[in-house]
Scaffold this motif. Structure first.
Motif, mmCIF file in Angstrom:
data_model
loop_
_atom_site.group_PDB
_atom_site.id
_atom_site.type_symbol
_atom_site.label_atom_id
_atom_site.label_comp_id
_atom_site.label_asym_id
_atom_site.label_seq_id
_atom_site.Cartn_x
_atom_site.Cartn_y
_atom_site.Cartn_z
ATOM 1 N N LYS A 252 6.902 2.861 7.930
ATOM 2 C CA LYS A 252 5.625 2.264 7.499
ATOM 3 C C LYS A 252 4.472 2.748 8.378
ATOM 4 C CE LYS A 252 7.246 -1.924 8.171
ATOM 5 N NZ LYS A 252 8.630 -1.624 8.610
ATOM 6 N N SER A 253 4.679 2.663 9.682
ATOM 7 C CA SER A 253 3.612 3.112 10.592
ATOM 8 C C SER A 253 3.361 4.600 10.411
ATOM 9 C CB SER A 253 4.000 2.839 12.044
ATOM 10 O OG SER A 253 4.164 1.462 12.248
ATOM 11 N N THR A 254 4.436 5.333 10.175
ATOM 12 C CA THR A 254 4.292 6.772 9.987
ATOM 13 C C THR A 254 3.451 7.063 8.747
ATOM 14 O OG1 THR A 254 6.471 7.046 10.966
ATOM 15 C CG2 THR A 254 5.579 8.915 9.753
ATOM 16 N N LEU B 229 -4.288 -1.176 8.414
ATOM 17 C CA LEU B 229 -3.933 -2.175 9.420
ATOM 18 C C LEU B 229 -2.428 -2.167 9.645
ATOM 19 C CD1 LEU B 229 -6.089 -3.828 7.170
ATOM 20 C CD2 LEU B 229 -6.486 -4.933 9.373
ATOM 21 N N ASP B 230 -2.022 -1.934 10.888
ATOM 22 C CA ASP B 230 -0.595 -1.859 11.213
ATOM 23 C C ASP B 230 -0.166 -3.123 11.965
ATOM 24 O OD1 ASP B 230 1.971 -1.092 11.609
ATOM 25 O OD2 ASP B 230 1.515 0.712 12.757
ATOM 26 N N GLU B 231 0.397 -4.042 11.236
ATOM 27 C CA GLU B 231 0.830 -5.323 11.821
ATOM 28 C C GLU B 231 -0.195 -5.890 12.790
ATOM 29 O OE1 GLU B 231 4.886 -5.533 13.053
ATOM 30 O OE2 GLU B 231 5.367 -3.608 12.122
ATOM 31 N N PRO B 232 -1.422 -6.068 12.330
ATOM 32 C CA PRO B 232 -2.470 -6.443 13.286
ATOM 33 C C PRO B 232 -2.290 -7.848 13.857
ATOM 34 C CG PRO B 232 -3.309 -6.583 11.063
ATOM 35 C CD PRO B 232 -1.952 -5.968 10.962
#
Ligand SMILES: Nc1ncnc2c1ncn2[C@@H]1O[C@H](COP(=O)(O)OP(=O)(O)OP(=O)(O)O)[C@@H](O)[C@H]1O
Ligand SMILES: [Mg+2]
Lengths: 271, 276
Positions: free
Chosen positions: A57-59, A170-173
């Motif tokens: 996901k982050s990738t 937004l990455d798990e903000p």
């Protein structure tokens, strides 16, 4: 969320067949991370991404931001291919990553300073209005270490919003926030996005967060990731906290949970 | 040539924890003062009672009297001026060369690879061992003193600054890149500010070495300076004057260290490893 039909149908992000491998130097093996992601996000929409841990996901977010280059496939924002980070996109990283040597005001100004298009005065004005937008008036001259986790995360969001990105990533903000602060921040985020008309891609591990925030939820499969399922969230566009208790909310949550659960089983079976 | 931050990530020396202070506010200062006062008293008494000969250890009172005398009759000023000049030029040049070179070596991986063996070798060599060479190159005048002070203090400054630049938090680099930072912007907005605490630490360490450099330098064919004054006083058993010299150097060192520590404290609050 009251735009006319034309607006609503305009594509903001279009990812087609995005494949991405990492080369692991230590094991000297290619690790397939993304196995062809197809995803379209329309203007003004918030799409949440959920999936098993380590699935990519982050990738994917980093690829959309232009921080990593896919091996194949195409990513377009407003019809322009993504080749590097650009001012039309901004990332809110999981760790708030505020620059500890800059005040809140200067953290929020960062993106605008780099761009060098606005005058010092204009940058200051824009940053101040964003600090107000995230409810931190009076903290402009504080340093990050003087703020609470929730406040820092709001600065993080303000910093990303300052250059007026079209697409916010937004990455798990809110992952490190307590439940009450998270509820509050979710509402705040929706307000801010609505007010600025920003489109958003939101990675989270919290299924209720995904359902609460999103117009659609994309479930990633276990690595190498594909999109396993896209769940339309058919809740009223104006979200409120008590919707989390609605039966329909629960149903959506269950559906997504089951979908991820199957993937986790695949994951453990494969190991 | 593309700019690439050095790949390896070193581990910073652990910063002193800020909340280690226990006990009453100011208690440490009081205890310190009392212990120093007690020591001076014991010292003075031992000499006054004839337990130890003042020829060996002088005494606080004699040091004070001699010191004031040297200031009053002005005999100390030429020495102070000479040592001061050596220090300012030697340490100033060390900072002027060490900081930029440290930054460049931290930033340019290749430059680092080329220069690192030399820096390491020179850093490990006791600088006093270079003194004969320095005298051959520079003679015994001011430039020789500047050279030894420079060589003594440049490496701590350089190495510490370099470490600061090389240990930039990767997350900050990613944030800057995400905002579209160019290499130059990354350098200016992330590498430089995040290495300030290390830079100050380097200056503080370098300072101590510079003071050693003064004394060492003036032991070889000098004609003035605090180190020279101590040397000649020692040769004629003027213990009081030797002690005055020691006290002056110690005081200068402590004052400047204090100043740099205070600066470091100011930056410590946002020191990345302190903050995370
Ligand atoms: N720089 C890298 N080099 C090599 N492999 C990497 C790198 N970054 C991530 N990976 C691998 O890529 C995979 C996907 O990582 P990613 O961070 O995208 O997962 P994720 O879905 O965001 O996980 P999580 O939900 O735990 O945050 C992981 O298995 C990880 O081991
Ligand atoms: Mg992740």
């Amino acid at each position: 969320m009251t735009e006319d039909v034309n607006q609503r149908n305009r594509e903001k992000l279009r990812a087609r067949g995005v494949r991405l491998d990492y080369w692991n130097e230590r094991t000297r093996r290619r690790l397939e991370i993304l196995a062809g992601i197809d995803l379209t996000v329309r203007e003004g929409e918030l799409v949440a991404i959920v999936g098993p841990s380590g699935c990519g996901k982050s990738t994917f977010l980093a690829a959309v931001d232009g921080l990593v280059k896919p091996n194949a496939g195409a990513i377009e924002v407003d019809g322009n291919p993504v080749i590097a980070p650009g001012h039309d996109r901004a990332m809110v990283f999981q760790q708030d990553c505020l620059f500890p040597w800059r005040t809140v005001l200067r953290n929020v100004s960062y993106g605008l300073e780099l761009r060098g298009e606005l005058s010092r005065h204009e940058i200051r004005k824009r940053a101040e209005s964003l600090i107000e937008l995230v409810g931190l008036t009076g903290f402009a001259d504080s340093y990050p270490h003087e703020l609470s986790g929730g406040m820092r995360q709001r600065v993080n969001i303000a910093r990303a919003l300052a250059p007026h990105p079209e697409l916010l990533l937004l990455d798990e903000p809110f992952a490190s926030l307590d439940a009450q602060t998270r509820d509050f921040m979710q509402l705040e985020l929706l307000k801010i996005l609505a007010r600025t008309g920003t489109t958003a891609l939101f990675v989270t591990h919290q299924i209720d967060e995904a359902v609460f925030l999103a117009n659609r939820v994309a479930v990633f499969s276990a690595r190498p990731a594909r999109i396993k399922q896209i769940v339309e969230v058919d809740l009223p566009p104006q979200r409120s906290l008590e919707m989390k208790l609605w039966p329909r909310f629960r149903e959506l949550q269950d559906e997504i949970w089951r979908s991820i659960y199957q993937e986790t089983i695949h994951l453990t079976a494969a190991e | 040539m593309t700019i690439e931050p050095a790949a390896e990530v070193l581990i910073l020396e652990a910063a002193e924890p800020a909340e280690r202070r226990v006990g009453l506010r100011g208690e440490g200062a009081i205890l310190g003062t009392v212990s120093v006062a007690g020591f001076l008293l014991l010292w003075q008494t031992s000499v006054a009672m004839g337990w130890i000969a003042p020829l060996f250890v002088s005494s606080p009172a004699r040091i004070l009297v001699t010191g004031f005398g040297m200031f009053r009759d002005g005999s100390i000023y030429p020495d102070l001026a000479v040592s001061g000049e050596e220090f300012i030029l030697g340490f100033g040049l060390a900072a002027l060369a060490g900081i930029p070179l440290g930054i460049l070596m931290g930033w340019y991986y290749r430059l680092n690879a080329v220069l690192d063996p030399f820096v390491n070798a020179l850093y490990a060599t006791p600088r006093i061992a270079l003194m004969p060479l320095i005298i051959i190159w520079f003679g015994v005048d001011l430039s020789a003193k500047i050279a030894i002070i420079f060589l003594s203090s440049v490496f701590p400054v350089l190495v510490s600054t370099m470490t600061g630049v090389r240990t930039i938090d990767r997350d900050f680099i990613r944030v800057a890149r995400s905002f579209g930072a160019t290499d130059r912007q990354l350098f200016r907005t992330v590498a430089l500010p995040s290495s300030v605490p290390n830079l100050l630490t380097g200056l503080r360490l370098g300072l101590g070495h510079a003071l050693i450099g003064i004394v060492v330098g003036e032991m070889y064919g000098a004609s003035a300076g605090i180190g020279f004054m101590m040397q000649t006083a020692g040769a004629t058993f003027q213990t009081d004057k030797v002690m005055v010299g020691i006290a002056l150097i110690a005081a200068a060192g402590m004052a400047m260290t204090r100043l740099l520590k205070a600066l470091e404290k100011r930056f410590d609050a946002w020191r990345p490893d302190h903050h995370l």
